[in-house]
Design a protein around this motif. Structure first.
Motif, PDB file in Angstrom:
ATOM      1  N   LEU A 154       2.782  -0.230  -7.440  1.00  0.00           N
ATOM      2  CA  LEU A 154       2.455   1.047  -6.810  1.00  0.00           C
ATOM      3  C   LEU A 154       3.295   2.201  -7.333  1.00  0.00           C
ATOM      4  O   LEU A 154       3.030   3.360  -7.006  1.00  0.00           O
ATOM      5  N   ARG A 163      -5.283   5.719   1.593  1.00  0.00           N
ATOM      6  CA  ARG A 163      -4.334   4.691   1.152  1.00  0.00           C
ATOM      7  C   ARG A 163      -4.832   4.034  -0.120  1.00  0.00           C
ATOM      8  O   ARG A 163      -6.037   3.887  -0.325  1.00  0.00           O
ATOM      9  N   TRP A 221      -4.226   0.394  -1.934  1.00  0.00           N
ATOM     10  CA  TRP A 221      -3.626  -0.942  -1.846  1.00  0.00           C
ATOM     11  C   TRP A 221      -3.541  -1.555  -3.230  1.00  0.00           C
ATOM     12  O   TRP A 221      -4.426  -1.340  -4.075  1.00  0.00           O
ATOM     13  N   TYR A 251      -6.416  -2.687  -7.544  1.00  0.00           N
ATOM     14  CA  TYR A 251      -6.155  -1.537  -6.681  1.00  0.00           C
ATOM     15  C   TYR A 251      -7.420  -1.212  -5.903  1.00  0.00           C
ATOM     16  O   TYR A 251      -8.526  -1.219  -6.457  1.00  0.00           O
ATOM     17  N   ASP A 309       0.839  -1.201   0.000  1.00  0.00           N
ATOM     18  CA  ASP A 309       0.000   0.000   0.000  1.00  0.00           C
ATOM     19  C   ASP A 309       0.870   1.245   0.000  1.00  0.00           C
ATOM     20  O   ASP A 309       2.070   1.184   0.303  1.00  0.00           O
ATOM     21  N   TRP A 353      -5.805   3.963   7.173  1.00  0.00           N
ATOM     22  CA  TRP A 353      -4.891   2.808   7.174  1.00  0.00           C
ATOM     23  C   TRP A 353      -5.365   1.723   8.145  1.00  0.00           C
ATOM     24  O   TRP A 353      -4.579   0.896   8.582  1.00  0.00           O
TER      25      TRP A 353
END
Length: 318
Positions: free
Chosen positions: A241, A60, A62, A81, A37, A87
């Motif tokens: 990411l 966030r 992920w 995603y 993440d 979080w």
């Protein structure tokens, strides 16, 4: 105008929702997933209207990745995603509610419950740790202090990666055999050496923290030795990411939670297309052109790993 472009993007992702959901459903039930993440800034108009700071909060994104290419697996690669406004562990527990098998991730505490044994049986997910993450801790300490102990840790881990380079792309059984013969003695020696070193250094130092991180997850760091499908590190998720990190330098923040959710859906279809060797612009242009006339029960035909351009599909049918 930017507002027009944003609106187009949002409506496009809504139109493609059935296809994106099909990608998610296929990937998230895989028995081996990479997860990671990263933070994303989100405009929070409610805070700004109440005079509570600048009106930007931290959410966030992920990423969950399936990539069987390193061990010649048959399932196509893909990335899912998911956005969350914070979080908290509840998000990953929800994302992975149906997952079974092995999860390769970092030491985020939110994953811990997923590794706990279920009542009367084993855990739903086994933890595979990331040697690249551990190596990074030693590298950061060595870069700042030139510690000989940290340097030796890097050298020992580097020898494991030398073995991995030679077996990348080989079938799982070949990888398993090579790791049992070549890697396992080195891993066992590394942890035995780690236990010795931690007695010689200040307990509160970053170097000691790195050793404790490895020793406390020794089983997770050793899982790749017993299963040829498991990677030595979590780099597939970290690579997934990277576009978010690059994007943050350009768009600074998402305009709202809904905008961040649109981003996650767009990333799912774009990055999965790229993982399957497609030009995402050509793929999206073709799919958006034909999606309204495409039968819902034939979505599998236009998944990134099955897709053929409309002209090519017509030629084959003819």
């Amino acid at each position: 105008p930017e507002s027009t472009l944003v609106g187009w993007c949002g409506r496009a992702m809504k139109t493609l929702s059935p296809l994106i959901e099909r990608i998610e459903a296929d990937i998230m039930v895989s028995d081996l997933l990479h997860a990671d993440d990263t933070p994303i800034r989100v405009l929070d108009r409610s805070r700004r209207d109440k005079g509570l700071g600048k009106g930007v909060k931290q959410g966030r994104i992920w990423a969950y990745v399936r990539d069987q290419r390193p061990w010649a697996g048959t399932s196509p690669p893909g990335a899912v995603y998911r956005f969350a406004p914070n979080w908290k562990e509840e998000h990953v527990l929800g994302h992975l509610a149906d997952a079974r098998g092995i999860l390769q991730a970092d030491g985020y505490k939110g994953y811990a419950k997923l590794y706990e044994p279920e009542p009367g049986g084993p855990s739903r997910l086994r933890e595979a740790a990331c040697w690249a993450h551990l190596r990074r801790d030693f590298h950061d300490f060595w870069a700042s202090t030139k510690s000989e102990i940290a340097r030796e840790a890097l050298d020992r881990i580097g020898k494991l990666y030398d073995i991995e380079r030679d077996i990348n792309g080989q079938p799982a059984d070949v990888r398993h055999a090579a790791r049992q013969k070549l890697s396992q003695p080195k891993v066992e020696a590394f942890f035995a050496w780690s236990e010795q070193q931690i007695l010689r250094i200040p307990g509160k130092s970053d170097l000691a923290k790195a050793f404790r991180y490895g020793l406390s997850r020794q089983e997770a760091f050793s899982l790749f030795l017993t299963d040829g499908r498991v990677a030595i590190d979590n780099n597939p998720a970290e690579r997934a990411l990277r576009p978010i990190g690059i994007g943050r330098k350009n768009w600074l923040f998402a305009g709202a939670d809904t905008g961040a959710e649109t981003l996650a859906r767009a990333m799912t279809i774009i990055e999965t297309a790229k993982l399957n060797g497609l030009d995402p612009q050509a793929y999206l242009a073709d799919i958006l052109d034909r999606i309204h006339d495409h039968k819902i029960n034939r979505l599998d035909a236009i998944l990134p790993w099955n897709w053929a351009p409309l002209n090519a599909a017509h030629s084959e049918a003819a």
